[in-house]
Design an enzyme around this catalytic site. Structure first.
Site, PDB file in Angstrom:
ATOM      1  N   ARG A 186       1.003  -1.123   0.224  1.00 48.87           N
ATOM      2  CA  ARG A 186       0.068   0.009   0.143  1.00 48.87           C
ATOM      3  C   ARG A 186       0.898   1.146   0.138  1.00 48.87           C
ATOM      4  O   ARG A 186       1.954   1.208   0.664  1.00 48.87           O
ATOM      5  CB  ARG A 186      -0.972   0.156   1.385  1.00 48.87           C
ATOM      6  N   ARG A 279      -8.131   7.137   9.363  1.00 52.19           N
ATOM      7  CA  ARG A 279      -6.970   6.702   8.428  1.00 52.19           C
ATOM      8  C   ARG A 279      -7.153   6.795   7.262  1.00 52.19           C
ATOM      9  O   ARG A 279      -6.304   7.063   6.376  1.00 52.19           O
ATOM     10  CB  ARG A 279      -6.896   5.260   8.841  1.00 52.19           C
ATOM     11  N   ARG A 290     -13.690  -4.831   9.429  1.00 47.60           N
ATOM     12  CA  ARG A 290     -12.721  -4.743  10.404  1.00 47.60           C
ATOM     13  C   ARG A 290     -13.432  -4.429  11.647  1.00 47.60           C
ATOM     14  O   ARG A 290     -13.092  -5.081  12.880  1.00 47.60           O
ATOM     15  CB  ARG A 290     -11.754  -3.382  10.164  1.00 47.60           C
TER      16      ARG A 290
END
Length: 400
Positions: A186, A279, A290
């Site tokens: 990423r 984030r 998540r």
């Protein structure tokens, strides 16, 4: 009748000489080409372990074969761990029937003491999984090492931030193990720095070979910590930190790795959701997944008995101070660097014997008129660790 004598210029006595085995049960026909050069044997119960390596011109690694007296058959075991390089000679001495200590002749100081594990926890587990004979190599290392630290918790709880703070304040004390993953990098992530990025098939094979202390499937990708990643940090004289999820922590707890396991909790699920969204690295679907996983991890982390300590990260600075207290580095405690493990500088010519928990390495001159010889003593009474990592706790001292 089999004769009892040395199979090399140095080694444990008594031991089957390989020539006797070759003549009586066809050893040469089965494995002769594998054992050109030095050979040594050690018998434990009904099994004779024949360990052979190349000579000066050989680049073949040290090989292992087993003769099972009960069945009269030769067995080629699955050999795990890093195979030793060829050497000019070697000795084999059994330790408590669960492993064989190998002393290599003419090898580098960090490659002269090894252990061939036969019936340790790791080997027994691998035998159950594979349904066949298994042995495992482990390198012997002088001195002890601090226990690795496992820090776990839901995604977004602040594990990475706490670890960064710890390593910034104590750069000479802690090292961060680099995990493997099959997901794509990423942003600015670098291979070997943030993760070891690898292919699914490669990682699955290495997992099967016992090269990982923990691994887990998370959000559709494999993540794991290799044994070597932990050992590299420890070899550098630092205490290894592992940032892994609850699945991985459970694997560590069930493994042979002695670690301190710490679970980090968010103050609430609402606060965790706020942190995840801030984030800006996941889609809405990923965030919801998540959060769903976090609820399960919270329940397991607080009630499963996996973790030694639980910390709540409602205030980052307070949580960090609590973490330092758990690791014994709060207040006036000095953050001293752990000593780097040293190798054992053995003379090229020596013989080996055993007395209780001490291995005696004799490297004196062979002339009969010499009344005394120089000795190196390996104290193996406090061994720790082992395959698939290092065997630590060797105490070494010299006697003139």
């Amino acid at each position: 009748m089999l004769h009892w004598r040395h199979s090399c210029s140095m080694g444990e006595a008594p031991a089957f000489i390989v020539d006797d085995l070759q003549n009586q049960i066809g050893f040469e026909n089965e494995f002769g080409s594998k054992f050109k050069g030095c050979k040594t044997t050690t018998t434990i119960g009904d099994k004779t372990y024949v360990i052979g390596g190349g000579n000066d011109e050989s680049t073949l690694p040290v090989e292992v074969r087993i003769f099972d007296k009960a069945t009269g058959n030769w067995v080629t075991p699955i050999v795990l761990g890093s195979k030793p390089n060829s050497c000019k000679g070697l000795s084999a001495i059994s330790l408590n029937d669960d492993r064989i200590l190998i002393v290599k002749k003419g090898s580098a100081p960090d490659d002269c003491i090894l252990f061939l594990e036969l019936d340790t926890w790791f080997v027994r587990e691998q035998k159950k999984i594979r349904g066949t004979e298994v042995v495992a190599w482990s390198k012997g290392v002088r001195g002890d090492a601090e226990k690795p630290v496992v820090i776990s918790g839901p995604s977004g709880v602040g594990k990475g931030t706490l670890i960064s703070m710890l390593m910034k304040e104590f750069p000479s004390m802690f090292g961060f193990s680099v995990s493997h993953t099959t997901r794509a990098p990423r942003g600015m992530e670098e291979d070997g720095v943030h993760y070891h990025f690898t292919e699914q098939s490669i990682m699955e094979k290495e997992i099967k070979d016992g090269k990982f202390v923990e691994y887990a499937s998370v959000h559709g990708n494999l993540y794991g910590t290799s044994i070597e990643a932990v050992e590299v940090v420890t070899d550098a004289g630092k205490r290894c930190i592992l940032d892994i999820d609850v699945q991985g922590a459970r694997s560590v707890r069930a493994s042979s790795l002695e670690a301190i396991l710490i679970f980090i909790c968010p103050p609430s699920m609402e606060e965790l959701e706020t942190r995840l969204r801030s984030r800006r690295t996941e889609t809405e679907e990923q965030i919801l997944k998540r959060l769903q996983n976090a609820e399960v991890e919270m329940e397991q982390g607080k009630s499963s008995g996996i973790f030694d300590h639980i910390l709540y990260n409602d205030n980052l600075d307070d949580c960090y101070e609590s973490l330092k207290k758990l690791l014994g580095i709060d207040g006036a405690a000095a953050a001293t660097q752990i000593s780097v493990p040293q190798g054992i500088d053995l003379p090229a010519d020596h013989s080996v014997s055993k007395m209780d928990n001490k291995i005696i390495i004799n490297y004196g001159t062979p002339e009969l008129e010499k009344a005394s010889k120089s000795l190196i003593v390996l104290d193996v009474s406090s061994l720790k660790g082992g395959a698939p990592g290092r065997t630590r706790g060797l105490d070494v001292y010299a006697i003139d």
